[in-house]
Each structure stands twice: as structure tokens, then as C-alpha cells.
Write a protein that holds these residues in place. Structure first.
Motif, PDB file in Angstrom:
ATOM      1  N   LEU A 294      99.400  72.299  68.125  1.00  0.00           N
ATOM      2  CA  LEU A 294     100.297  73.448  67.928  1.00  0.00           C
ATOM      3  C   LEU A 294     100.417  73.322  66.334  1.00  0.00           C
ATOM      4  CD1 LEU A 294     102.509  74.943  69.324  1.00  0.00           C
ATOM      5  CD2 LEU A 294     104.039  73.280  68.887  1.00  0.00           C
ATOM      6  N   ARG A 295     100.531  74.585  65.908  1.00  0.00           N
ATOM      7  CA  ARG A 295     100.393  74.602  64.347  1.00  0.00           C
ATOM      8  C   ARG A 295     101.777  75.158  63.864  1.00  0.00           C
ATOM      9  NH1 ARG A 295      98.575  79.731  61.930  1.00  0.00           N
ATOM     10  NH2 ARG A 295      97.628  80.589  63.884  1.00  0.00           N
ATOM     11  N   GLY A 296     102.212  74.672  62.618  1.00  0.00           N
ATOM     12  CA  GLY A 296     103.296  75.292  61.797  1.00  0.00           C
ATOM     13  C   GLY A 296     104.388  74.399  62.239  1.00  0.00           C
ATOM     14  N   THR A 297     104.159  73.393  62.946  1.00  0.00           N
ATOM     15  CA  THR A 297     105.377  72.677  63.327  1.00  0.00           C
ATOM     16  C   THR A 297     105.469  71.330  62.880  1.00  0.00           C
ATOM     17  OG1 THR A 297     104.918  72.160  65.537  1.00  0.00           O
ATOM     18  CG2 THR A 297     106.195  74.088  65.276  1.00  0.00           C
ATOM     19  N   ASN A 298     104.528  70.890  62.260  1.00  0.00           N
ATOM     20  CA  ASN A 298     104.078  69.485  61.747  1.00  0.00           C
ATOM     21  C   ASN A 298     104.027  68.742  63.084  1.00  0.00           C
ATOM     22  OD1 ASN A 298     103.159  67.508  59.923  1.00  0.00           O
ATOM     23  ND2 ASN A 298     105.549  66.884  59.618  1.00  0.00           N
ATOM     24  N   GLU A 299     103.333  69.187  64.300  1.00  0.00           N
ATOM     25  CA  GLU A 299     103.136  68.512  65.508  1.00  0.00           C
ATOM     26  C   GLU A 299     102.378  67.178  65.069  1.00  0.00           C
ATOM     27  OE1 GLU A 299     103.244  67.330  69.366  1.00  0.00           O
ATOM     28  OE2 GLU A 299     104.317  69.034  68.531  1.00  0.00           O
ATOM     29  N   CYS A 300     103.002  66.017  65.607  1.00  0.00           N
ATOM     30  CA  CYS A 300     102.238  64.810  65.607  1.00  0.00           C
ATOM     31  C   CYS A 300     102.038  64.561  64.136  1.00  0.00           C
ATOM     32  CB  CYS A 300     100.791  64.704  66.112  1.00  0.00           C
ATOM     33  SG  CYS A 300     101.263  64.732  68.165  1.00  0.00           S
ATOM     34  N   ARG A 301     102.945  65.063  63.171  1.00  0.00           N
ATOM     35  CA  ARG A 301     102.868  64.760  61.791  1.00  0.00           C
ATOM     36  C   ARG A 301     101.674  65.288  60.971  1.00  0.00           C
ATOM     37  NH1 ARG A 301     105.421  59.294  60.192  1.00  0.00           N
ATOM     38  NH2 ARG A 301     105.605  60.144  58.088  1.00  0.00           N
ATOM     39  N   MET A 302     100.788  65.868  61.769  1.00  0.00           N
ATOM     40  CA  MET A 302      99.634  66.016  61.145  1.00  0.00           C
ATOM     41  C   MET A 302      99.667  67.046  60.179  1.00  0.00           C
ATOM     42  SD  MET A 302      96.416  68.381  62.943  1.00  0.00           S
ATOM     43  CE  MET A 302      95.854  67.107  64.199  1.00  0.00           C
ATOM     44  N   GLU A 303     100.434  67.828  59.979  1.00  0.00           N
ATOM     45  CA  GLU A 303     100.366  68.758  58.461  1.00  0.00           C
ATOM     46  C   GLU A 303     101.004  68.123  57.414  1.00  0.00           C
ATOM     47  OE1 GLU A 303     102.767  71.868  60.289  1.00  0.00           O
ATOM     48  OE2 GLU A 303     100.933  72.704  61.429  1.00  0.00           O
TER      49      GLU A 303
ATOM     50  N   ASP B 274      95.382  62.580  59.523  1.00  0.00           N
ATOM     51  CA  ASP B 274      96.071  61.373  60.270  1.00  0.00           C
ATOM     52  C   ASP B 274      96.958  61.989  61.031  1.00  0.00           C
ATOM     53  OD1 ASP B 274      94.068  59.634  59.009  1.00  0.00           O
ATOM     54  OD2 ASP B 274      95.668  59.228  57.506  1.00  0.00           O
ATOM     55  N   MET B 275      97.520  61.854  62.210  1.00  0.00           N
ATOM     56  CA  MET B 275      98.132  62.354  63.099  1.00  0.00           C
ATOM     57  C   MET B 275      98.436  60.943  64.088  1.00  0.00           C
ATOM     58  SD  MET B 275      95.629  64.251  65.989  1.00  0.00           S
ATOM     59  CE  MET B 275      96.974  64.121  67.324  1.00  0.00           C
ATOM     60  N   THR B 276     100.042  61.188  64.541  1.00  0.00           N
ATOM     61  CA  THR B 276     100.763  59.941  65.381  1.00  0.00           C
ATOM     62  C   THR B 276      99.902  60.396  66.632  1.00  0.00           C
ATOM     63  OG1 THR B 276     102.842  60.436  64.109  1.00  0.00           O
ATOM     64  CG2 THR B 276     102.807  59.295  66.235  1.00  0.00           C
ATOM     65  N   LEU B 277      99.608  59.248  67.388  1.00  0.00           N
ATOM     66  CA  LEU B 277      98.747  59.003  68.315  1.00  0.00           C
ATOM     67  C   LEU B 277      99.896  58.843  69.889  1.00  0.00           C
ATOM     68  CD1 LEU B 277      96.268  59.389  69.873  1.00  0.00           C
ATOM     69  CD2 LEU B 277      96.037  56.888  69.642  1.00  0.00           C
ATOM     70  N   TYR B 278     100.259  60.116  70.470  1.00  0.00           N
ATOM     71  CA  TYR B 278     101.055  59.722  71.547  1.00  0.00           C
ATOM     72  C   TYR B 278     100.096  59.374  72.977  1.00  0.00           C
ATOM     73  CZ  TYR B 278     104.981  61.322  68.831  1.00  0.00           C
ATOM     74  OH  TYR B 278     105.965  61.251  67.706  1.00  0.00           O
ATOM     75  N   GLU B 279     100.692  58.678  73.622  1.00  0.00           N
ATOM     76  CA  GLU B 279      99.916  58.164  74.856  1.00  0.00           C
ATOM     77  C   GLU B 279      99.376  59.382  75.642  1.00  0.00           C
ATOM     78  OE1 GLU B 279     103.028  57.441  74.640  1.00  0.00           O
ATOM     79  OE2 GLU B 279     104.115  58.218  76.356  1.00  0.00           O
TER      80      GLU B 279
ATOM     81  N   TYR C   2      97.462  71.515  72.341  1.00  0.00           N
ATOM     82  CA  TYR C   2      98.447  70.111  72.733  1.00  0.00           C
ATOM     83  C   TYR C   2      99.611  70.131  71.807  1.00  0.00           C
ATOM     84  CZ  TYR C   2      99.315  65.370  72.202  1.00  0.00           C
ATOM     85  OH  TYR C   2     100.185  64.171  72.451  1.00  0.00           O
ATOM     86  N   GLN C   3     100.982  69.711  72.443  1.00  0.00           N
ATOM     87  CA  GLN C   3     102.034  69.073  71.838  1.00  0.00           C
ATOM     88  C   GLN C   3     102.705  68.010  72.828  1.00  0.00           C
ATOM     89  OE1 GLN C   3     105.439  71.826  72.245  1.00  0.00           O
ATOM     90  NE2 GLN C   3     103.761  73.534  73.265  1.00  0.00           N
ATOM     91  N   HIS C   4     102.972  67.027  72.017  1.00  0.00           N
ATOM     92  CA  HIS C   4     103.161  65.692  72.749  1.00  0.00           C
ATOM     93  C   HIS C   4     104.398  66.114  73.630  1.00  0.00           C
ATOM     94  CE1 HIS C   4     106.022  64.996  69.421  1.00  0.00           C
ATOM     95  NE2 HIS C   4     106.698  64.156  70.451  1.00  0.00           N
ATOM     96  N   LYS C   5     104.271  65.312  74.797  1.00  0.00           N
ATOM     97  CA  LYS C   5     105.502  65.630  75.880  1.00  0.00           C
ATOM     98  C   LYS C   5     106.029  64.152  76.291  1.00  0.00           C
ATOM     99  CE  LYS C   5     105.689  69.867  76.094  1.00  0.00           C
ATOM    100  NZ  LYS C   5     106.974  70.634  75.578  1.00  0.00           N
ATOM    101  N   THR C   6     105.334  62.992  75.603  1.00  0.00           N
ATOM    102  CA  THR C   6     106.030  61.921  75.825  1.00  0.00           C
ATOM    103  C   THR C   6     106.446  61.373  74.348  1.00  0.00           C
ATOM    104  OG1 THR C   6     103.710  61.013  75.786  1.00  0.00           O
ATOM    105  CG2 THR C   6     104.650  61.369  77.996  1.00  0.00           C
ATOM    106  N   GLU C   7     106.999  60.114  74.422  1.00  0.00           N
ATOM    107  CA  GLU C   7     107.751  59.956  73.193  1.00  0.00           C
ATOM    108  C   GLU C   7     107.025  58.538  72.691  1.00  0.00           C
ATOM    109  OE1 GLU C   7     109.728  61.777  71.044  1.00  0.00           O
ATOM    110  OE2 GLU C   7     109.543  63.309  72.601  1.00  0.00           O
ATOM    111  N   GLN C   8     106.462  57.951  73.400  1.00  0.00           N
ATOM    112  CA  GLN C   8     105.781  56.538  73.094  1.00  0.00           C
ATOM    113  C   GLN C   8     104.952  56.756  72.014  1.00  0.00           C
ATOM    114  OE1 GLN C   8     107.506  53.507  73.260  1.00  0.00           O
ATOM    115  NE2 GLN C   8     105.438  52.850  71.876  1.00  0.00           N
ATOM    116  N   SER C   9     105.078  56.268  70.890  1.00  0.00           N
ATOM    117  CA  SER C   9     103.646  56.263  70.072  1.00  0.00           C
ATOM    118  C   SER C   9     102.937  55.276  70.086  1.00  0.00           C
ATOM    119  CB  SER C   9     104.153  56.468  68.639  1.00  0.00           C
ATOM    120  OG  SER C   9     103.091  56.173  67.584  1.00  0.00           O
ATOM    121  N   MET C  10     101.487  55.374  70.076  1.00  0.00           N
ATOM    122  CA  MET C  10     100.489  54.260  70.088  1.00  0.00           C
ATOM    123  C   MET C  10      99.975  53.951  68.941  1.00  0.00           C
ATOM    124  SD  MET C  10     101.508  53.977  73.026  1.00  0.00           S
ATOM    125  CE  MET C  10     100.602  52.560  73.395  1.00  0.00           C
ATOM    126  N   GLY C  11     100.511  54.506  67.653  1.00  0.00           N
ATOM    127  CA  GLY C  11      99.906  54.461  66.454  1.00  0.00           C
ATOM    128  C   GLY C  11      99.478  55.522  65.727  1.00  0.00           C
TER     129      GLY C  11
END
Length: 339
Positions: free
Chosen positions: A320-329, A259-264, A274-283
Motif C-alpha cells: 500500500l502506497r501513501g499511508t506509510n504502511e509498515c513504516r516503509m515511507e 526498511d519496513m516493519t516485518l509483520y508475521e 499488501y497491508q498488514h492485517k496482524t499486529e505482531q511485529s517480528m522486527g
């Protein structure tokens, strides 16, 4: 929901001097300023026009999941890998297990917000093939979407957590099932593929169904009874959050789902890391991870999405790996097959 739309609308208004746009516009036109902004950043990925023939309002409504958040996700037991040794710089499960075509298969969740079930069922199918080479058993995402009881009681096409799918597989089993409009398995996926690209070939996505019905029966002509077709898993778990735990899990047991945070801005992904460049989460959203690598000095996870093969990089993306991008890790799931 209106507040969420208003925040999203305000965000796009800040990246352009053009007039505020309407949520009823086609998403390609609506997101044009955001795409331009991402590409001007010269960041690690490229954006492009996606989700043509769908309004911003319908897109955001379809992927929003009221009442659900990663903070509320049920927590499966954590399994960490203690095995030492060097890890390869690159790994692709498709190459490691070439006899398993399911690993690289790209699904389409269609009008149903069932990515959590599709990606988990796909990873389970991969692991079954790895455990029993030559036996191509595809577990039914439709069975998970419609028949399991989600953690907070939502209808399955409204969204859900990956861990619920793994838990249901262990406790109740899943029947077999292939893609939409196929005669493969007991319960094929019920929702038609649709466009997630600028000029897609599937047609527009329909409205999200008001309900998802659990039919405890197989399609006509399938030779096995629904109950007899069920197969249970042995265990389910989360991996450790360190990237090496996830890597060893994939190498030892096969693809995982996360599961990962879904940014717009993820909606506009075309290529790169990919690494998110906007801050608004859509779920949040769920995908399958099948490997890793390095591109232009950026470490990435190699992932399979469920928006058909026309979206992104032939239906796949790197993140992006190793940084918990979008809380995936922090939200990676796996499980063991009965031998």
C-alpha cells in the motif's frame, strides 16, 4: 526471544479454535489458520503457504534481530525533491531503463539475515547502470555484510540497517560481486538460496551462521586486487516521507531501498497489494522499491524482495502506497554515483 515466540504463538491461537500449535511444526502447517484468516477477510491481497521445510521457531529466529529497531536506525541526511509537475499513474524502473537487467533481478539472502545489504547493494548497482549505460557493475552485498561495522556492532548476518550499507559504500566503497556459487565479481554472495515457498526447489534453509568473516581478498582467478576493486559513492541520504518525494527520487535517480516493519502475515504473501492485517511485529526487513501503480483502486509501491523468485509474486510484492504502511515511507534510502 522466548517471549517473542510466545506472543506469536498466542496470536495464532486466537485466530483458530484448534489446539495451540508447536513452534517446532513446519511453518506451512503452523501458519494455516493465519492464511485462512487473511483470505476470508477479502482484503487487497492473498495469502498462501510459504516457507515449507522450515519450522516456525527457526524461521522466527532467523529473521529476528535482537537489539535493532527502526526507532534506533541511524538517520541519514534527508533530501527532498522540489521539482513540480504531474507524476505518472504507473512507473516501472525496468521499463524506464531496459538496458539495466539488475533492476528486476531477485536475490536470495539464504541463511543470512542480510536483506538490508542485498537490497541496498542492488539499488546501488541499478543506479550505477543508469548513470553509466552499458556498464553492468554489480556491487557486492557480501562485502557489506561481512566488512562494514554495523551501528551497534552486531555480526552482519544477524541483521542490520540499510543506511549502514549506503554509508559504508560512500566512506569505504564496495567491491564487485555476483550471486551465490558464481565467479562474477570480486566477492560473490556466500550463502546458498533456500526455500521460501510451499514447494520450493532449493532445499531447506540452514541455520544462521555464527559469524560472517571479512575476507579482504577477491576470489581465485579474479584479475583485480580487492582494494583496487572498491568503488565509492558520492552521497547517501533518506528521501522525504511524502510519497511524491519517493516517486521523484525513483524517477530521477533509480530504485531505492527501504526498511519496513516485518509483520508475521508478510511471510504468507502471495499476490495483491499488501497491508498488514496482524499486529505482531517480528522486527524489520529491507527491500528494494522499483516503481508504483494502482490495482483495484489501491495505490501501491512495486518492490523486489530477497527471498528468491519462488516467493510472493515471482519474488516481488506490492504494498500500500501513501499511508506509510509498515513504516516503509519513513525509511527510504538512496545515494548518488560519482560521474
Amino acid at each position: 526471544m522466548k517471549l517473542l515466540f510466545a506472543v506469536f504463538l498466542g496470536l495464532l491461537a486466537t485466530v483458530s479454535s484448534s489446539p495451540v500449535k508447536s513452534l517446532e511444526q513446519d511453518f506451512v502447517e503452523y501458519s494455516a489458520d493465519l492464511v485462512e484468516k487473511i483470505n476470508l477477510m477479502n482484503t487487497t491481497w492473498k495469502a498462501g503457504a510459504n516457507f515449507a521445510r522450515e519450522t516456525a521457531a527457526s524461521l522466527l529466529e532467523r529473521f529476528s534481530t535482537p537489539g535493532l529497531s527502526l526507532e534506533k536506525a541511524p538517520k541519514a541526511p534527508i533530501v527532498k525533491h522540489g521539482r513540480a509537475g504531474a507524476l505518472p499513474t504507473e512507473f516501472d524502473a525496468r521499463t524506464q531503463w531496459p538496458h539495466c537487467p539488475s533492476i528486476g533481478r531477485v536475490h536470495d539472502q539464504g541463511r543470512c539475515n542480510g536483506g538490508y545489504a542485498l537490497s541496498a547493494a542492488a539499488a546501488i548497482s541499478d543506479r550505477h547502470c543508469i548513470t553509466f549505460p552499458g556498464l553492468h557493475w554489480n556491487f557486492s552485498a557480501e562485502d557489506a555484510v561481512t566488512c562494514m561495522t554495523p551501528t551497534i556492532g552486531l555480526d552482519g548476518c544477524t541483521g542490520g540497517y540499510s543506511s549502514d550499507t549506503w554509508r559504508y559504500w560512500v566512506q569505504h566503497g564496495l567491491v564487485s560481486g555476483g550471486g551465490f556459487n558464481t565467479s562474477s565479481g570480486c566477492r560473490p554472495y556466500a550463502y546458498k538460496p533456500c526455500d521460501h515457498y510451499e514447494k520450493g526447489s532449493y532445499g531447506p534453509c540452514q541455520a544462521r551462521p555464527s559469524s560472517a568473516v571479512c575476507h579482504e581478498s577477491c576470489i581465485a582467478g579474479y584479475p583485480v586486487h580487492y582494494t583496487a576493486d572498491k568503488r565509492k559513492g558520492a552521497t547517501y541520504y533518506r528521501t522525504g516521507t511524502d510519497e511524491t518525494d519517493i516517486q521523484r527520487e525513483i524517477m530521477d535517480n533509480g530504485p531505492v531501498n527501504a526498511d519496513m516493519t516485518l509483520y508475521e502475515d508478510f511471510f504468507t504473501y502471495r499476490s495483491g497489494v499488501y497491508q498488514h492485517k496482524t499486529e505482531q511485529s517480528m522486527g524489520f526487513h529491507a527491500v528494494k522499491i522499483i516503481g508504483w501503480g494502482v490495482e483495484n483502486n489501491q495505490k501501491y509501491w512495486l518492490c523486489v524482495n530477497s527471498w528468491n523468485s519462488e516467493w510472493g509474486d515471482k519474488g516481488m510484492f506490492k504494498i500500500l502506497r501513501g499511508t506509510n504502511e509498515c513504516r516503509m515511507e519513513s525509511n527510504v534510502h538512496g545515494g548518488k554515483i560519482y560521474r
